[in-house]
Write a protein that holds these residues in place. Sequence first.
Motif, PDB file in Angstrom:
ATOM      1  N   MET A  57      15.158   9.158   2.244  1.00  0.00           N
ATOM      2  CA  MET A  57      13.844   9.040   2.307  1.00  0.00           C
ATOM      3  C   MET A  57      13.336   7.484   1.673  1.00  0.00           C
ATOM      4  O   MET A  57      13.726   6.955   0.760  1.00  0.00           O
ATOM      5  CB  MET A  57      13.432   9.931   0.921  1.00  0.00           C
ATOM      6  N   SER A  58      12.318   6.924   2.404  1.00  0.00           N
ATOM      7  CA  SER A  58      12.033   5.906   2.233  1.00  0.00           C
ATOM      8  C   SER A  58      10.411   5.459   2.345  1.00  0.00           C
ATOM      9  O   SER A  58      10.016   5.717   3.455  1.00  0.00           O
ATOM     10  CB  SER A  58      12.589   4.899   3.318  1.00  0.00           C
ATOM     11  N   THR A  59       9.883   5.274   1.308  1.00  0.00           N
ATOM     12  CA  THR A  59       8.644   5.066   1.335  1.00  0.00           C
ATOM     13  C   THR A  59       8.369   3.742   0.466  1.00  0.00           C
ATOM     14  O   THR A  59       8.868   3.372  -0.413  1.00  0.00           O
ATOM     15  CB  THR A  59       7.602   6.109   0.747  1.00  0.00           C
ATOM     16  N   LEU A  60       7.017   3.126   0.594  1.00  0.00           N
ATOM     17  CA  LEU A  60       6.685   2.206  -0.128  1.00  0.00           C
ATOM     18  C   LEU A  60       5.104   1.974  -0.310  1.00  0.00           C
ATOM     19  O   LEU A  60       4.437   2.212   0.187  1.00  0.00           O
ATOM     20  CB  LEU A  60       7.176   0.623   0.637  1.00  0.00           C
ATOM     21  N   ALA A  61       5.226   1.869  -1.944  1.00  0.00           N
ATOM     22  CA  ALA A  61       3.751   1.832  -2.308  1.00  0.00           C
ATOM     23  C   ALA A  61       3.585   0.350  -3.114  1.00  0.00           C
ATOM     24  O   ALA A  61       4.543   0.153  -3.823  1.00  0.00           O
ATOM     25  CB  ALA A  61       3.248   2.928  -3.183  1.00  0.00           C
ATOM     26  N   VAL A  62       2.545  -0.134  -2.661  1.00  0.00           N
ATOM     27  CA  VAL A  62       2.358  -1.329  -3.391  1.00  0.00           C
ATOM     28  C   VAL A  62       1.076  -1.138  -4.489  1.00  0.00           C
ATOM     29  O   VAL A  62      -0.032  -1.032  -3.974  1.00  0.00           O
ATOM     30  CB  VAL A  62       2.231  -2.617  -2.274  1.00  0.00           C
ATOM     31  N   SER A  63       1.043  -1.792  -5.458  1.00  0.00           N
ATOM     32  CA  SER A  63      -0.004  -1.413  -6.474  1.00  0.00           C
ATOM     33  C   SER A  63      -1.134  -2.358  -6.312  1.00  0.00           C
ATOM     34  O   SER A  63      -1.944  -2.360  -7.062  1.00  0.00           O
ATOM     35  CB  SER A  63       0.525  -1.581  -7.885  1.00  0.00           C
ATOM     36  N   GLY A  64      -0.865  -3.552  -5.366  1.00  0.00           N
ATOM     37  CA  GLY A  64      -1.938  -4.636  -5.318  1.00  0.00           C
ATOM     38  C   GLY A  64      -1.241  -5.683  -5.034  1.00  0.00           C
ATOM     39  O   GLY A  64      -0.353  -5.973  -5.903  1.00  0.00           O
ATOM     40  N   GLU A  73       6.449   0.996 -10.138  1.00  0.00           N
ATOM     41  CA  GLU A  73       5.480  -0.088 -10.562  1.00  0.00           C
ATOM     42  C   GLU A  73       6.374  -1.313 -11.438  1.00  0.00           C
ATOM     43  O   GLU A  73       6.098  -1.743 -12.402  1.00  0.00           O
ATOM     44  CB  GLU A  73       4.660   0.494 -11.877  1.00  0.00           C
ATOM     45  N   GLY A 125       0.772   5.973  -4.718  1.00  0.00           N
ATOM     46  CA  GLY A 125       1.501   7.113  -5.614  1.00  0.00           C
ATOM     47  C   GLY A 125       2.931   7.082  -5.292  1.00  0.00           C
ATOM     48  O   GLY A 125       3.620   6.315  -4.470  1.00  0.00           O
ATOM     49  N   PRO A 134       3.211  -5.464  -8.995  1.00  0.00           N
ATOM     50  CA  PRO A 134       4.184  -4.363  -8.818  1.00  0.00           C
ATOM     51  C   PRO A 134       4.340  -3.793  -7.782  1.00  0.00           C
ATOM     52  O   PRO A 134       3.472  -3.552  -6.964  1.00  0.00           O
ATOM     53  CB  PRO A 134       3.727  -3.467 -10.112  1.00  0.00           C
ATOM     54  N   VAL A 135       5.671  -3.031  -7.320  1.00  0.00           N
ATOM     55  CA  VAL A 135       5.841  -2.316  -6.192  1.00  0.00           C
ATOM     56  C   VAL A 135       6.392  -0.749  -6.702  1.00  0.00           C
ATOM     57  O   VAL A 135       7.045  -0.624  -7.775  1.00  0.00           O
ATOM     58  CB  VAL A 135       6.653  -2.855  -5.202  1.00  0.00           C
ATOM     59  N   THR A 136       6.262   0.096  -5.865  1.00  0.00           N
ATOM     60  CA  THR A 136       7.108   1.443  -6.082  1.00  0.00           C
ATOM     61  C   THR A 136       7.623   1.828  -4.757  1.00  0.00           C
ATOM     62  O   THR A 136       6.918   1.776  -3.921  1.00  0.00           O
ATOM     63  CB  THR A 136       5.783   2.331  -6.542  1.00  0.00           C
ATOM     64  N   PHE A 137       8.916   2.079  -4.818  1.00  0.00           N
ATOM     65  CA  PHE A 137       9.539   2.551  -3.597  1.00  0.00           C
ATOM     66  C   PHE A 137      10.759   3.343  -4.090  1.00  0.00           C
ATOM     67  O   PHE A 137      11.238   3.015  -5.242  1.00  0.00           O
ATOM     68  CB  PHE A 137       9.569   1.467  -2.700  1.00  0.00           C
ATOM     69  N   TRP A 138      11.468   3.660  -3.073  1.00  0.00           N
ATOM     70  CA  TRP A 138      12.618   4.574  -3.201  1.00  0.00           C
ATOM     71  C   TRP A 138      13.412   4.550  -2.125  1.00  0.00           C
ATOM     72  O   TRP A 138      12.857   4.934  -1.042  1.00  0.00           O
ATOM     73  CB  TRP A 138      12.381   5.773  -3.640  1.00  0.00           C
TER      74      TRP A 138
END
Lengths: 453, 178
Positions: free
Chosen positions: B1-8, A361, A327, A388-392
């Motif tokens: 703020m630092s977060t990381l989400a990897v979609s796969g 993404e 998310g 794909p990656v999502t980050f900030w």
Amino acid sequence: MNLDRYFERFRNLPTADLDVAWNRVVDRASKETESPHEFQSVSAPAQRPSRWRWPAAAAAVVGVALVALIPMTVGAPAVLEDGQGSRKVSFGEVVRGGMLRFPDGSRVQVDPQSEVSLERIDDGVRLSLRKGQVAVLSGEARVQQGTTERRIQQGEVVSTVKAPPEKFETISIRPYSNQGALQPGQRGGSGPALPSGCSGVTPQVDPSRFSVGNVTAFTLLTFAYGTTIRGNTGGCFDLAPLNLISGGPDWIKTERWDVQATIPASLGLTQEQIQAQLKSGDYPQIKKMLLAMLEDRFKLVLHKETKEIPAYILTLDKNSSRLTATGLPPGMPTTPQNVQWWEGLPSGENGGEPGGIMAKEAPFSAVVPLIAREATRPVIDRTGLTMPVTFWISFRPTYNYLTGRLVVIGETSRLAGLPTLQKALEEIGLKLEDTKVSREVWVIERIERPSEN
Amino acid sequence: MSTLAVSGVTSSPLKQELEQLFREHYQMLYRTAYSMLGNSADAEDVPQTIFVRLLRGGLPPEMIKSPKAYLYRATVNASLNVLRARKRSRIGGNIEGLDHPAEVFDSTAEEKSHRRLAEAITELSPDAAHILVLRYVHSYSDAEIAKLTGTSRGTVAMKLFRIRGRLKKIMRSLGEER
């Protein structure tokens, strides 16, 4: 005979660019046969009469076949000798490089970048050359193309590959003029100057045309050097902080031009291929054409040297659980763009803003140049991330890509409490490690405003 | 703020493994090919072609046991093939595309001498070429060469002695004597 002296020069060669080399391997492995090329052969007189005649012909892509009057034998029609030894080759098997030896003693050398397969015909074996080049080392070959037949002698070479074009066919360069008035003394046109020298423009490139407007000579140089071209915040802005192009008068970074050039049809690339090349930064033919244009029209003279420069290796902490977050991070702005970068103003101007990288993404390969830009060093991606990656992340800015200057942050600045780029990346499981890489450096010795069209 | 989400994160295991091997060994393979072929174009092409084949065809069983030894041997063999093809092309006529000029030779006298040595090396067996390059380009000791080639130190020392003798003999026959 001094073996040490002979081999000494090979012991300390410049470090290879592994990313470029690996990308070439992957690209070659995935390429399929291209659209038909013109048949082209280079002939040379045979030095000795052929001991054995086989009416075979080295093949081009369409309608040309290499036919060998080799008696049909049960089993493998030929043996391939290459870097891995000798092995039998079956009908239909594609051979890429090596020497084919036939039962009668005939030999055909297959260039390493070629693709050849053996086909069974009534009275022998046919070599089908899909692409590349073969040389008949012994024997004689008969070539058919359409209704034309000719004999290829021992020592002759047949190739499907034409030398790629190296120059634009036509070039038009005019001073850029927009709706506003030109600045006094400024031939290249008005508009806000970016001290980094980059114009923030994206060339329009298709199989027949290269066109870019409002472009500085410095930006053209970065395109000729080679950089990823992916929208108006990429390309030159990625290259400028690395200081790989130096020298030249001030006007190359301030004056602007409109450039239109036609690409020869023989380049043979599709629109998709061109776009993929520009995005990856690997567009060798177009680079050559751009450099030739700069040399012809801008009278560019530069010298090239190879230097070791500081770089980073980017790795992934596989044990980090932060990578499984899903998310959008809270507070992350929604944006239609996949990758967004924003650059803080230098501290002291309007309060200054944090540096930041935001990806939604986005392919990780699109993010790495942004990290490199902020780090002002090449970054070698060893994360293995392909999805794909999502980050900030937010961090203390170090470089302002618009001004081309390093950012200085005072102790009392509100930005002083922000993490460094390295720390911000570590918080999301990415690590920058020091290394050095060899890079080609261009030093401009001479450049002039372009000659008249 | 630092977060990381990897979609796969998925990637071909073969490709990943080969990329790792590539990054680990390419520089050594490049240097090996360059020392034999004398120009960067061929020196890049030889190891890259080996990896292209591996990407397309998978890893052969003999590579799994010792990838470094396999890659090195393949590079030397492929380089020898290129050298021999160049030689044949010079005998058979002016065949384009099979010869790139060497980039590394300097003065005329030295150049002549080194070209003869380069030609003499093409006459060596692949085994001899392997050992020669390991010693003189990569500065491997007898023990290290023995480990890489699966033989003993004594055998390596003897082979090097014979290789040097053979090279001298070949160069004498090519008209060079020192």
